[in-house]
Design an enzyme around this catalytic site. Structure first.
Site, PDB file in Angstrom:
ATOM      1  CG  ASP A  50      -5.671  69.010  29.611  1.00  0.00           C
ATOM      2  OD1 ASP A  50      -4.716  68.409  28.554  1.00  0.00           O
ATOM      3  OD2 ASP A  50      -5.626  70.073  30.463  1.00  0.00           O
ATOM      4  CB  SER A  51      -2.630  68.750  24.614  1.00  0.00           C
ATOM      5  OG  SER A  51      -2.919  67.537  24.345  1.00  0.00           O
ATOM      6  CG  ASP A  89      -5.971  64.792  30.054  1.00  0.00           C
ATOM      7  OD1 ASP A  89      -5.685  64.439  31.167  1.00  0.00           O
ATOM      8  OD2 ASP A  89      -5.066  65.846  29.659  1.00  0.00           O
ATOM      9  CE  LYS A 119      -2.281  62.745  31.550  1.00  0.00           C
ATOM     10  NZ  LYS A 119      -2.484  64.517  31.590  1.00  0.00           N
ATOM     11  CD  GLU A 121      -2.133  69.299  34.246  1.00  0.00           C
ATOM     12  OE1 GLU A 121      -2.342  70.196  35.043  1.00  0.00           O
ATOM     13  OE2 GLU A 121      -2.328  69.142  33.379  1.00  0.00           O
ATOM     14  CD  GLU A 185       4.263  68.039  29.955  1.00  0.00           C
ATOM     15  OE1 GLU A 185       4.094  68.969  29.450  1.00  0.00           O
ATOM     16  OE2 GLU A 185       2.865  67.650  30.619  1.00  0.00           O
TER      17      GLU A 185
END
EC number: 2.1.2.11
Length: 267
Positions: A50-51, A89, A119, A121, A185
């Site tokens: 999602d970056s 993501d 993925k 968070e 991270e």
């Protein structure tokens, strides 16, 4: 690209490699061209992160990118990949509302992209969500430490996470819920090393030191395409922005001078 048969990296093979002590390599890619290059180079895993909200779309956080946009980029990445394990993501608010919605959205990603895993968070706070998605037989990679989607709560991007007990609890909760791997991270290297020893699934570090099972970097960052982004953990393996600027400037000059196109460029 060679027509030689390739051995696809699946989730079981990803885990087997980690169990053998092989260091796992992961990079982000967001389109067909770069995914193909990364895959041909032999990277173990490609993250459609999602970056892309920042790297591709120009936002200042990962929050604006939508589920439909993640699916679009996941789909075009998958068209290029033959070998690497592809993880997509789950964007902000695609899994936080309810476990039912999380499973539905994870299912959309898998069904509409053909990716190998998703993925999300979180660790302990997302235990039920990870477990529910896993029960739908969708592999999940967890993400603990600095969580970009929690940027407002954490007080900004790039905040190193130092609460060892919380980090360990998050990692162990993610493993207990069924995650097959965990991104760590911006975790101090010594803490990341102890977490890696405490769990039986691979840890993938970004800004978390050398003791993780593998490493991940954002593709455009490592290739020097984002020169204003200079975190301590980043290593530039190329300077493609400067190469591109020089090439385009040369082209402009040759067009203006009449040097291009020459006879060999004409029908």
């Amino acid at each position: 690209m060679s027509d030689k048969p390739v051995r696809k990296v699946t989730v079981p093979r990803f885990l087997q490699a980690a169990e053998k002590g092989e260091r796992l390599s992961m990079v982000t890619a967001y389109d067909h061209m770069w995914a193909g290059i990364m895959d041909e180079a032999g990277v173990d895993s490609i993250l459609v992160g999602d970056s892309l909200s920042m790297v591709v779309q120009g936002h200042n956080s990962t929050l604006p990118v939508t589920l439909d946009e993640m699916i679009y980029h996941g789909r075009i990445v998958m068209r290029a990949v033959r070998r690497a394990l592809v993880v997509v993501d789950m964007p902000f608010m695609s899994y936080q509302v309810s476990t039912e919605e999380a499973v539905r959205n994870a299912g959309r990603i898998m069904k509409e992209t053909g990716a190998d895993a998703v993925k999300l968070e979180g660790g302990a706070i997302q235990f039920d969500t990870i477990q529910a998605i896993m029960r739908a037989e969708i592999p999940v990679m967890a993400h603990v430490g600095m969580r970009p989607q929690a940027v407002r709560q954490l007080g900004g991007m790039g905040k190193v996470q130092r609460d060892e007990q919380q980090l360990l609890e998050d990692a162990q909760a993610a493993e207990a819920a069924g995650a097959f791997s965990i991104v760590l991270e911006l975790v101090p290297a010594d803490i990341a090393g102890r977490i890696t020893k405490a769990v039986s699934i691979p840890t993938i570090g970004i800004g978390a030191g050398p003791h993780c099972s593998g490493q991940v970097l954002v593709g455009p960052d490592m290739l020097g395409l984002t020169p204003d982004f200079k975190p301590r953990f980043l290593k530039h393996y190329a300077n493609l922005r400067q190469d591109a600027l020089a090439a385009v400037r040369q082209y402009i000059g040759e067009v203006q001078s009449g040097e291009f196109p020459a006879d060999e460029h004409c029908h």
